[in-house]
Design an enzyme around this catalytic site. Structure first.
Site, mmCIF file in Angstrom:
data_model
loop_
_atom_site.group_PDB
_atom_site.id
_atom_site.type_symbol
_atom_site.label_atom_id
_atom_site.label_comp_id
_atom_site.label_asym_id
_atom_site.label_seq_id
_atom_site.Cartn_x
_atom_site.Cartn_y
_atom_site.Cartn_z
ATOM 1 N N ASN A 5 0.855 -1.250 -0.090
ATOM 2 C CA ASN A 5 0.083 -0.072 0.056
ATOM 3 C C ASN A 5 1.010 1.207 -0.103
ATOM 4 O O ASN A 5 1.952 1.465 0.635
ATOM 5 C CB ASN A 5 -1.279 -0.120 0.995
ATOM 6 C CG ASN A 5 -0.532 -0.399 2.349
ATOM 7 O OD1 ASN A 5 0.545 -1.055 2.681
ATOM 8 N ND2 ASN A 5 -1.047 0.103 3.676
ATOM 9 N N GLU A 59 0.387 5.176 0.563
ATOM 10 C CA GLU A 59 -0.632 6.222 1.221
ATOM 11 C C GLU A 59 -0.009 7.576 0.534
ATOM 12 O O GLU A 59 0.887 7.760 -0.082
ATOM 13 C CB GLU A 59 -0.556 5.966 2.633
ATOM 14 C CG GLU A 59 -1.180 4.680 2.907
ATOM 15 C CD GLU A 59 -1.638 4.637 4.426
ATOM 16 O OE1 GLU A 59 -1.072 5.281 5.256
ATOM 17 O OE2 GLU A 59 -2.210 3.520 4.714
ATOM 18 N N CYS A 103 -4.276 0.805 -2.518
ATOM 19 C CA CYS A 103 -3.995 -0.403 -1.689
ATOM 20 C C CYS A 103 -2.965 -1.214 -2.366
ATOM 21 O O CYS A 103 -2.655 -1.209 -3.455
ATOM 22 C CB CYS A 103 -5.341 -1.396 -1.782
ATOM 23 S SG CYS A 103 -6.806 -0.595 -0.880
ATOM 24 N N GLU A 129 -2.934 -4.637 -3.180
ATOM 25 C CA GLU A 129 -3.443 -5.412 -4.374
ATOM 26 C C GLU A 129 -3.509 -4.526 -5.692
ATOM 27 O O GLU A 129 -3.245 -5.028 -6.544
ATOM 28 C CB GLU A 129 -5.121 -5.682 -4.018
ATOM 29 C CG GLU A 129 -5.059 -6.546 -2.765
ATOM 30 C CD GLU A 129 -5.511 -5.919 -1.533
ATOM 31 O OE1 GLU A 129 -4.743 -4.769 -1.247
ATOM 32 O OE2 GLU A 129 -6.390 -6.450 -0.799
ATOM 33 N N CYS A 154 -10.741 -4.752 0.296
ATOM 34 C CA CYS A 154 -11.660 -3.690 0.027
ATOM 35 C C CYS A 154 -12.377 -3.871 -1.193
ATOM 36 O O CYS A 154 -12.038 -4.648 -2.062
ATOM 37 C CB CYS A 154 -10.973 -2.237 -0.004
ATOM 38 S SG CYS A 154 -10.392 -1.647 -1.234
ATOM 39 N N CYS A 199 -10.721 -3.073 -4.508
ATOM 40 C CA CYS A 199 -9.549 -4.055 -5.088
ATOM 41 C C CYS A 199 -10.508 -5.400 -5.303
ATOM 42 O O CYS A 199 -10.085 -6.127 -6.549
ATOM 43 C CB CYS A 199 -8.761 -4.498 -3.817
ATOM 44 S SG CYS A 199 -7.626 -3.033 -3.556
HETATM 45 N N1 THU Z 1 -5.235 -1.532 2.549
HETATM 46 C C1 THU Z 1 -4.661 -2.355 1.602
HETATM 47 O O1 THU Z 1 -3.442 -2.260 1.158
HETATM 48 N N2 THU Z 1 -5.183 -3.696 1.216
HETATM 49 C C2 THU Z 1 -6.331 -4.022 1.872
HETATM 50 O O2 THU Z 1 -6.747 -5.108 1.265
HETATM 51 C C3 THU Z 1 -7.091 -3.238 2.868
HETATM 52 C C4 THU Z 1 -6.257 -2.205 3.130
HETATM 53 C C5 THU Z 1 -4.716 -0.355 2.865
HETATM 54 C C6 THU Z 1 -5.242 0.925 2.609
HETATM 55 C C7 THU Z 1 -4.611 1.838 3.680
HETATM 56 O O3 THU Z 1 -3.155 2.016 3.174
HETATM 57 C C8 THU Z 1 -4.612 0.797 4.885
HETATM 58 O O4 THU Z 1 -4.475 -0.452 4.315
HETATM 59 C C9 THU Z 1 -5.511 1.075 5.975
HETATM 60 O O5 THU Z 1 -6.719 0.994 5.386
#
Ligand code: THU
Length: 159
Positions: free
Chosen positions: A62, A64, A73, A75, A110, A113
């Site tokens: 991920n 941000e 994310c 994925e 999520c 994704c």
């Molecule tokens: N996140 C992911 O990278 N993949 C997931 O399946 C769920 C959430 C990340 C998004 C954000 O950077 C952090 O996790 C918190 O939600």
């Protein structure tokens, strides 16, 4: 009026010992890349690794952003990378894990994704196995994208 229901099947592995070696390797890659996650806001590092039909593995985490919705994310980081670079190869499997969790079950992707996995499965016409791993805990394996996104919006636009 009719009462309907949708059943979702998945396999649960209590430990990695019983899993196929190539799936374990994919999970290990996801754990490794999660450690390089850029997640200063959530402090929730996630890793995802994809195996293509030639056996090659690619990973992403991920990423941000201070403008929160600009973040991506794990994925989608890796899925969009492989689709951009290897459009002629099918995706066999994706493994997803997080370094932190308060839950007793693995991290689950999520909705964004799930929709992206769905489109890639639909366009390559080959199922994508989705492997959700909790470090030190169980692993859930779903055999295809619709298991995680029943009644997805997909066919109307792509047919
Ligand atoms: N996140 C992911 O990278 N993949 C997931 O399946 C769920 C959430 C990340 C998004 C954000 O950077 C952090 O996790 C918190 O939600």
């Amino acid at each position: 009026m009719k009462q309907n229901s949708i059943q979702i099947d998945y396999i649960e592995y209590e430990s990695l010992d019983a899993m196929p070696a190539d799936d374990v390797a994919l999970i290990e890659k996801a754990i490794e890349i999660a450690q390089k996650s850029y997640s200063p806001y959530s402090k929730f590092p996630v890793g995802a690794a994809v195996r293509l039909d030639n056996g090659e593995m690619y990973a992403g985490n991920n990423q941000e952003n201070v403008a929160y919705p600009s973040g991506t994310c794990a994925e989608r980081t890796v899925l969009n990378y492989v689709n951009a670079n290897f459009p002629d190869h099918n995706i066999e499997a994706i493994a997803i894990t997080s370094l932190k969790s308060n839950s007793s079950i693995p991290i689950t992707p999520c909705g964004f994704c799930r929709q992206v996995i769905m489109e890639m499965e639909y366009s390559q016409q080959q199922k994508i196995r989705i492997i959700l791993h909790k470090i030190g805990g169980p692993t859930y394996v779903f055999q295809s994208a619709p298991a995680l996104l029943p009644l997805a919006f997909i066919g109307e636009m792509l047919q």
